[in-house]
Design an enzyme around this catalytic site. Structure first.
Site, mmCIF file in Angstrom:
data_model
loop_
_atom_site.group_PDB
_atom_site.id
_atom_site.type_symbol
_atom_site.label_atom_id
_atom_site.label_comp_id
_atom_site.label_asym_id
_atom_site.label_seq_id
_atom_site.Cartn_x
_atom_site.Cartn_y
_atom_site.Cartn_z
ATOM 1 C CG ASP A 328 -2.100 1.355 1.074
ATOM 2 O OD1 ASP A 328 -2.806 1.022 1.121
ATOM 3 O OD2 ASP A 328 -1.877 2.034 2.145
ATOM 4 C CD GLU A 364 -2.732 2.538 -3.350
ATOM 5 O OE1 GLU A 364 -3.222 2.678 -3.675
ATOM 6 O OE2 GLU A 364 -1.364 2.013 -2.174
#
Length: 653
Positions: A328, A364
């Site tokens: 993330d 990401e």
């Protein structure tokens, strides 16, 4: 056990406890008995600023925490307070949840122990019964992003007591479904122990997605059927069951920030142990660098933050048998002193690690910091969520002008982003993910509808590139419903036929809706849980996805590990002539055919039918048509595509 090991490890007649702090004057381990009574034991500091003690008479299942005596000087970035019971950063299991009492704040002398979680000693043996990772190559991979609780909470064929748990995900009814669908890897939303934010709890909500981590070695305890460490064995049993079915397990990991938030947040672990060793501090050390939007940024640039991350990753691979990670806001981890650096300490450490360099690594590739959009900038060996793919495909199918050239580039693997030193598999192709509209909502809403989140619909993205097909939200208009169904098939077909690695959001294969909520992070309820009655009602769409994945498996040209060389495929206009520069730059162009040796993909994003001239001298079988998903036919010379549709043709031998 190595003398340098951090955490709690059973040895001989007790447990060795070890925790790092370079700022402490003294550290105690607080051990709790079954009645909750606390006994404190002094730890001794070694030359590496690790505090250690062997405590006799305790073992597996023991609950504990640390108390750190040292300087309290927020202006200097020092936040030690022995009144705060701290989690062990290396604990393998955590018991309980945070209760939002003022005592959890670090700036008072109230004892936080009654209101915070406990670390739990883990020493239970687990028989993996010969478990081996499936080891599926990236070109053959299809990710299925799911929530451990949400996928099974309403599943009628999962025993009620197992719904919403690791054990529920391991049930045959669920595993068999994933196998039949044709996906190859489950990508789990965060399962590191996380915290429910105080502001959400105050509104009667919960942190459903789990992007507020506090325990990087501990499976989240609410997904277990019991407490006191049971989550560890149940997680392992889930992995073993999925592996036995040939399914890989990918974890969505959140190493960019922790649940302790900004300077006004709670003191639960890292902040009270050694604030500056774990967090990026601002020029004013009483405050935090916030490249993540949630108050703090874990410092992967400093040795002890980096070691924590690396030790955690290796633990999940070696001890928990997971097959890879999706990071993330990975740009925050790849920062040097300030800007993103593909040769940062974290990325270099991953690249040279003999364990971690061999698993699937997915970034990401952005955060909210300066220069934080780093799509295409990660080093070889990494894949990335391709946000440009998502935006292009959404725009193309909703009718935005001038998208055809970019559509072709994305569909063939995004060579403009990855062609210099990487492969098409660097692109994880996404149309929808947990964050944003579901596929059904993408074609049913022009605007977000997040009122249930309690933030006056201010939260969530405003730029959704969605189209409601003429009516906002639910409708019984048959023309609108048919168009929405075709648009869902168009987007799914594009996703699953593109070069790169596709990621399918759980439930999109049967039109799961969140009622227009594009930020359901706090909706631990029917808004987010997968409704399996909808799955039964939309079985034709599920069959369509299954067929698409079968076509992908049957045709290696759809899952290449090299970019197309010039001449390997031909891009043709509908009239059969090769596309030229003028055609690609024509803002009104919305249709083309990609033709290879033995097959073709025809795309018509016009709202009217188009006739395509096919290469002469061959008979073609229409294997799939998004306007007629149940039909197959043979064609010669020409084929007509309905408005807003895509077809797959295979040349007859």
């Amino acid at each position: 056990m190595s003398s340098t090991a951090l955490g709690a490890h059973v040895e001989g007649d007790g447990v060795n406890f070890a925790v790092f702090s370079s700022v402490a004057d003294a550290v105690e381990v607080a051990v709790f008995d079954d009645a909750g009574a606390e006994t404190r034991h002094q730890l001794e500091q070694d030359a590496r600023d690790v505090w250690r003690a062997h405590v006799a008479g305790v073992g597996h299942g023991t609950r504990y925490g640390f108390r750190v005596h040292g300087p309290w000087s927020p202006a200097a970035g020092l936040r030690c307070n022995p009144a705060k019971l701290l989690l062990d950063p290396y604990t393998r299991a955590i018991e309980g949840q945070v209760e939002w009492n003022p005592a959890v704040s670090g700036d008072n002398s109230d004892d936080s122990a009654p209101y915070v979680q406990r670390s739990v000693v883990q020493a239970e043996e687990f028989d993996w019964e010969g478990d081996r990772p499936p080891g599926r190559p990236l070109p053959e991979t299809v990710f299925y992003e799911l929530h451990v609780k949400g996928l099974t909470k309403l599943h009628p064929d999962v025993p009620p007591e197992l719904r919403g748990t690791y054990a529920g995900l391991a049930q045959p009814a669920v595993v068999d479904y994933l196998q039949r669908l044709g996906v190859t890897a489950v990508e789990l939303l965060p399962v590191h122990q996380f915290v429910h934010d105080a502001q959400l709890v105050a509104r009667g909500l919960r942190n459903y997605w789990g992007y507020q981590p506090i325990g990087y070695f501990a499976p989240h305890n609410e997904y277990a059927t019991g407490q006191r460490g049971q989550q560890v064995s149940e997680f392992k049993q889930m992995v073993s069951a999925l592996h036995a079915a040939g399914l890989e397990v990918i974890l969505d990991v959140v190493f960019n920030h922790t649940a302790e938030g900004n300077e006004h947040g709670p003191t639960l672990c890292f902040r009270g142990l050694d604030n500056a060793a774990y967090y990026r501090l601002a020029d004013d050390p009483s405050r935090y660098v916030d490249d993540t939007g949630v108050g703090n940024t874990l410092d992967a640039h400093r040795p002890h933050g980096l070691r924590l991350i690396m030790d955690s990753l290796r633990y999940w691979v070696q001890e928990m048998h997971v097959d890879g990670f999706r990071f993330d806001l990975a740009a925050a981890l790849g920062r040097g002193q300030r800007d993103f650096d593909p040769f940062s300490g974290f990325l270099d450490a991953i690249g040279q690690d003999p364990v971690l360099s061999e698993v699937k690594l997915i970034a990401e590739p952005w955060d909210i910091g300066m220069g934080g959009y780093d799509l295409g900038a990660f080093p070889p060996g990494w894949s990335e969520w391709n946000g440009r793919y998502r935006d292009t495909m959404r725009d193309f199918w909703r009718g935005t002008q001038g998208m055809l050239a970019d559509f072709a580039t994305r569909m063939t693997g995004s060579s403009d982003l990855y062609g210099r030193d990487r492969r098409p598999t660097a692109s994880v192709n996404i149309v929808t993910v947990h964050d944003g509209f579901t596929l059904a909502d993408l074609v049913s809403y022009d605007d977000k509808h997040n009122e249930a989140n309690g933030e006056d619909n201010r939260d969530g993205a405003d730029d959704n590139r969605s189209w409601n097909c003429g009516v906002e939200g639910p409708t019984d208009d048959p023309a609108v419903l048919e168009l929405r169904a075709r648009q869902r098939r168009n987007l799914l077909a594009t996703l699953l036929l593109s070069e790169g690695v596709p990621l399918l959001l759980a439930g999109d294969e049967f039109a799961r809706t969140q009622g227009g909520n594009n930020n359901a992070y706090c909706q631990d309820n029917e808004i987010s849980w997968v409704d399996w009655q909808v799955a039964a009602d939309e079985s034709e769409l599920t069959a369509f996805v299954t067929r698409l994945l079968q076509i992908r498996r049957e045709h290696p040209v759809l899952r290449r590990d090299r970019f197309f060389a010039p001449g390997e495929i031909a891009w043709l206009r509908p009239d059969g002539h090769p596309m030229d520069d003028g055609d690609w730059s024509n803002a009104e162009a919305r249709a083309a055919a990609a033709v290879g040796t033995n097959g073709a993909i025809l795309v018509n994003a016009w709202w009217e039918p188009l006739t395509f001239n096919l290469p002469a001298g061959r008979t073609w079988s229409v294997e799939l048509d998004t306007a007629d998903p149940a039909g197959r036919r043979s064609v010669t010379g020409t084929v007509e595509l309905s408005g807003r549709s895509l077809a797959v043709l295979v040349a007859d031998a």
